[in-house]
Design a protein around this motif. Structure first.
Motif, PDB file in Angstrom:
ATOM      1  N   GLY A 325      59.692  54.571  22.931  1.00  0.00           N
ATOM      2  CA  GLY A 325      58.857  54.112  24.046  1.00  0.00           C
ATOM      3  C   GLY A 325      58.130  52.816  23.803  1.00  0.00           C
ATOM      4  O   GLY A 325      57.186  52.491  24.528  1.00  0.00           O
ATOM      5  N   SER A 326      58.552  52.038  22.811  1.00  0.00           N
ATOM      6  CA  SER A 326      57.836  50.799  22.487  1.00  0.00           C
ATOM      7  C   SER A 326      58.375  49.578  23.222  1.00  0.00           C
ATOM      8  O   SER A 326      57.824  48.482  23.086  1.00  0.00           O
ATOM      9  CB  SER A 326      57.900  50.542  20.975  1.00  0.00           C
ATOM     10  OG  SER A 326      59.244  50.340  20.555  1.00  0.00           O
ATOM     11  N   ALA A 327      59.438  49.722  23.988  1.00  0.00           N
ATOM     12  CA  ALA A 327      60.064  48.566  24.636  1.00  0.00           C
ATOM     13  C   ALA A 327      59.104  47.912  25.637  1.00  0.00           C
ATOM     14  O   ALA A 327      58.324  48.575  26.317  1.00  0.00           O
ATOM     15  CB  ALA A 327      61.343  48.997  25.343  1.00  0.00           C
ATOM     16  N   VAL A 328      59.179  46.584  25.710  1.00  0.00           N
ATOM     17  CA  VAL A 328      58.426  45.810  26.695  1.00  0.00           C
ATOM     18  C   VAL A 328      59.416  45.047  27.563  1.00  0.00           C
ATOM     19  O   VAL A 328      60.557  44.803  27.169  1.00  0.00           O
ATOM     20  CB  VAL A 328      57.434  44.839  26.023  1.00  0.00           C
ATOM     21  CG1 VAL A 328      56.446  45.589  25.146  1.00  0.00           C
ATOM     22  CG2 VAL A 328      58.181  43.779  25.189  1.00  0.00           C
ATOM     23  N   THR A 329      58.950  44.672  28.757  1.00  0.00           N
ATOM     24  CA  THR A 329      59.779  43.859  29.643  1.00  0.00           C
ATOM     25  C   THR A 329      59.344  42.405  29.541  1.00  0.00           C
ATOM     26  O   THR A 329      58.177  42.119  29.247  1.00  0.00           O
ATOM     27  CB  THR A 329      59.646  44.345  31.092  1.00  0.00           C
ATOM     28  OG1 THR A 329      58.262  44.346  31.469  1.00  0.00           O
ATOM     29  CG2 THR A 329      60.206  45.755  31.247  1.00  0.00           C
ATOM     30  N   PRO A 330      60.244  41.465  29.770  1.00  0.00           N
ATOM     31  CA  PRO A 330      59.886  40.056  29.573  1.00  0.00           C
ATOM     32  C   PRO A 330      58.855  39.525  30.556  1.00  0.00           C
ATOM     33  O   PRO A 330      58.253  38.473  30.315  1.00  0.00           O
ATOM     34  CB  PRO A 330      61.234  39.324  29.739  1.00  0.00           C
ATOM     35  CG  PRO A 330      62.108  40.260  30.490  1.00  0.00           C
ATOM     36  CD  PRO A 330      61.669  41.633  30.099  1.00  0.00           C
ATOM     37  N   ASP A 331      58.621  40.238  31.657  1.00  0.00           N
ATOM     38  CA  ASP A 331      57.650  39.747  32.637  1.00  0.00           C
ATOM     39  C   ASP A 331      56.212  40.133  32.296  1.00  0.00           C
ATOM     40  O   ASP A 331      55.276  39.720  32.989  1.00  0.00           O
ATOM     41  CB  ASP A 331      57.994  40.289  34.027  1.00  0.00           C
ATOM     42  CG  ASP A 331      57.987  41.815  34.078  1.00  0.00           C
ATOM     43  OD1 ASP A 331      58.165  42.439  33.013  1.00  0.00           O
ATOM     44  OD2 ASP A 331      57.823  42.368  35.166  1.00  0.00           O
ATOM     45  N   GLY A 347      51.920  50.765  15.837  1.00  0.00           N
ATOM     46  CA  GLY A 347      51.743  50.081  14.570  1.00  0.00           C
ATOM     47  C   GLY A 347      52.970  49.356  14.058  1.00  0.00           C
ATOM     48  O   GLY A 347      52.946  48.802  12.955  1.00  0.00           O
ATOM     49  N   ALA A 348      54.057  49.344  14.838  1.00  0.00           N
ATOM     50  CA  ALA A 348      55.283  48.675  14.389  1.00  0.00           C
ATOM     51  C   ALA A 348      55.107  47.163  14.412  1.00  0.00           C
ATOM     52  O   ALA A 348      54.360  46.623  15.225  1.00  0.00           O
ATOM     53  CB  ALA A 348      56.458  49.080  15.267  1.00  0.00           C
ATOM     54  N   ARG A 349      55.836  46.500  13.536  1.00  0.00           N
ATOM     55  CA  ARG A 349      55.771  45.043  13.494  1.00  0.00           C
ATOM     56  C   ARG A 349      56.562  44.406  14.632  1.00  0.00           C
ATOM     57  O   ARG A 349      56.164  43.388  15.181  1.00  0.00           O
ATOM     58  CB  ARG A 349      56.314  44.557  12.150  1.00  0.00           C
ATOM     59  CG  ARG A 349      56.430  43.053  12.057  1.00  0.00           C
ATOM     60  CD  ARG A 349      57.195  42.626  10.818  1.00  0.00           C
ATOM     61  NE  ARG A 349      57.715  41.286  10.955  1.00  0.00           N
ATOM     62  CZ  ARG A 349      58.621  40.747  10.144  1.00  0.00           C
ATOM     63  NH1 ARG A 349      59.089  41.458   9.145  1.00  0.00           N
ATOM     64  NH2 ARG A 349      59.047  39.516  10.336  1.00  0.00           N
ATOM     65  N   VAL A 350      57.699  45.015  14.975  1.00  0.00           N
ATOM     66  CA  VAL A 350      58.610  44.437  15.967  1.00  0.00           C
ATOM     67  C   VAL A 350      58.923  45.489  17.024  1.00  0.00           C
ATOM     68  O   VAL A 350      59.163  46.657  16.699  1.00  0.00           O
ATOM     69  CB  VAL A 350      59.916  43.953  15.293  1.00  0.00           C
ATOM     70  CG1 VAL A 350      60.897  43.437  16.336  1.00  0.00           C
ATOM     71  CG2 VAL A 350      59.603  42.862  14.275  1.00  0.00           C
ATOM     72  N   VAL A 351      58.925  45.056  18.304  1.00  0.00           N
ATOM     73  CA  VAL A 351      59.298  45.950  19.406  1.00  0.00           C
ATOM     74  C   VAL A 351      60.406  45.270  20.215  1.00  0.00           C
ATOM     75  O   VAL A 351      60.517  44.043  20.236  1.00  0.00           O
ATOM     76  CB  VAL A 351      58.085  46.267  20.316  1.00  0.00           C
ATOM     77  CG1 VAL A 351      56.988  46.976  19.537  1.00  0.00           C
ATOM     78  CG2 VAL A 351      57.550  45.002  20.978  1.00  0.00           C
ATOM     79  N   PRO A 352      61.238  46.066  20.898  1.00  0.00           N
ATOM     80  CA  PRO A 352      62.340  45.467  21.664  1.00  0.00           C
ATOM     81  C   PRO A 352      61.889  44.937  23.020  1.00  0.00           C
ATOM     82  O   PRO A 352      60.947  45.453  23.628  1.00  0.00           O
ATOM     83  CB  PRO A 352      63.308  46.641  21.837  1.00  0.00           C
ATOM     84  CG  PRO A 352      62.414  47.847  21.856  1.00  0.00           C
ATOM     85  CD  PRO A 352      61.285  47.549  20.912  1.00  0.00           C
ATOM     86  N   VAL A 353      62.552  43.914  23.499  1.00  0.00           N
ATOM     87  CA  VAL A 353      62.366  43.392  24.855  1.00  0.00           C
ATOM     88  C   VAL A 353      63.600  43.788  25.658  1.00  0.00           C
ATOM     89  O   VAL A 353      64.734  43.420  25.299  1.00  0.00           O
ATOM     90  CB  VAL A 353      62.194  41.860  24.847  1.00  0.00           C
ATOM     91  CG1 VAL A 353      62.027  41.337  26.272  1.00  0.00           C
ATOM     92  CG2 VAL A 353      60.998  41.467  23.989  1.00  0.00           C
ATOM     93  N   VAL A 354      63.380  44.548  26.714  1.00  0.00           N
ATOM     94  CA  VAL A 354      64.485  45.098  27.503  1.00  0.00           C
ATOM     95  C   VAL A 354      64.387  44.588  28.924  1.00  0.00           C
ATOM     96  O   VAL A 354      63.332  44.670  29.559  1.00  0.00           O
ATOM     97  CB  VAL A 354      64.456  46.648  27.482  1.00  0.00           C
ATOM     98  CG1 VAL A 354      65.577  47.202  28.352  1.00  0.00           C
ATOM     99  CG2 VAL A 354      64.571  47.153  26.052  1.00  0.00           C
TER     100      VAL A 354
END
Length: 374
Positions: A325-331, A347-354
């Protein structure tokens, strides 16, 4: 979470603790000593010193009770507007009310702010009526009622001055915010007016007696300097906050994301290396059968895999999982982006952009923090 003021909890109002801070006791003692000479001069010239101090302290309690009702009014209206009140604190400078979502809507800020001074003006009227009903004007109760009327009138009108951190400054902030659509502009305007008010308070304490041909009172000058310093500091904090919000507004997931190339979870380390070679400068993201983000490939882990075993080593050996559930949208931008990262990154360093169900990039939280500092 917002840190709570230090102090003693003496009750609860609007679901929030009522705190008496250590500085309140200092303020009560100082004000008692400041008001005692006036009590002796105006109302009780023949009263013993103990009695004078009791009367002065009674006025201080009356003053702080009025300030407390001012804060209660803030709290009740904030809760009525759907906000969570977190504390009501009595402090050296009177008090403050803290509530979440203070910047949600311009109208909320204006309504919560204006009700405090209006409460003091209503109290001033009530004290004045009670004073008029006293059979003898020279008694101590009559003097306290008269002092209550004037002090509440002063607190009410002074707080309506249009500069932060006063309530009138919050009203001005809300007006400019509503007119321009930018809270930062409203805060900047009210903050600079607040600094002008701070200078005006000190100038009044110094210049008004001179215009009347009198020497300035050191007591008034000291009070003017203290109040002016308090207003200047509060206005400065508001200006810094507005500038910080303006920086936050420039942040965007699209602008800060690093492009990614997606590889299926069945890929080997050799396939990862080939994908990275075909797309220099991008991050390799691993996706599941339905294209859902699984994790990102750590280049250092890939480099540690011997070349002879690259075709045999599954990608799971070098992947850093994304939190569920860490994904973010580019907008996503500004406060919405920061809030999403705070709640979803775990607390993750990197999250996905979907975007459109497809992983298009990754967002390094440290990069967001660095952009905010800049």
């Amino acid at each position: 979470m917002t840190s709570r003021s230090r102090g003693w909890v003496v009750g609860r109002i609007a679901g929030a603790p009522v705190l008496v801070t250590p500085s309140w006791f200092l303020g009560a003692v100082v004000l008692t000593l400041v008001f005692a000479p006036s009590v002796r001069t105006w109302f009780a010239p023949h009263m013993p010193t103990t009695g004078v101090l009791v009367v002065a302290f009674s006025f201080v309690l009356l003053l702080f009770a009025s300030v407390f009702l001012h804060e209660v009014a803030h709290a009740l209206v904030a809760r009525r507007r759907g906000h969570q009140v977190t504390e009501l604190a009595l402090t050296l400078w009177g008090g403050h009310t803290a509530y979440t979502g203070a910047g949600a809507r311009p109208l909320d800020g204006a309504l919560v702010a204006v009700v405090g001074p209006l409460t003091n003006l209503v109290l001033a009227g009530a004290f004045w009526v009670a004073f008029q009903l006293q059979p003898t004007a020279g008694t101590v109760p009559a003097a306290l009622l008269l002092a209550g009327a004037f002090s509440n009138a002063f607190v009410g009108f002074f707080n309506l001055l249009p500069g932060l951190p006063l309530d009138g400054g919050q009203i001005l902030e809300s007006i400019v915010w509503g007119a321009t659509g930018s809270r930062s502009r409203g805060t900047l305007a009210a903050g600079w007016v607040g600094r002008a008010v701070a200078v005006a308070v000190l100038a009044w304490a110094l210049l008004w007696p001179l215009l009347e041909g009198r020497r300035p009172s050191w007591v008034m000058v000291v009070w003017g300097a203290l109040i002016g310093a308090f207003l200047w500091s509060g206005a400065g904090d508001a200006i810094k906050g507005a500038q910080a919000r303006a920086r936050v507004a420039t942040l965007s997931a699209r602008g800060l994301a690093v492009p990614a190339v997606a590889v299926p979870v069945a890929t080997t380390v050799a396939g990862v290396s080939a994908a990275a070679a075909r797309n220099p400068g991008v991050v390799v993201a691993v996706v599941g059968p339905a294209g859902e983000p699984v994790g990102w490939v750590d280049p250092a882990a890939v480099a540690n895999v011997p070349a002879a075993r690259a075709d045999l080593t599954p990608v799971e050996a070098v992947v850093v999982p994304f939190p569920p559930g860490s994904a973010v949208t580019p907008d996503l931008e500004g406060d919405a982006l920061l809030d999403r990262l705070a709640r979803g990154s775990s607390g993750a360093r990197v999250v996905p952009v979907v975007e459109g169900g497809r992983v298009t990039g990754v967002l390094d939280v440290a990069r967001v923090a660095a952009a905010l500092r800049r």
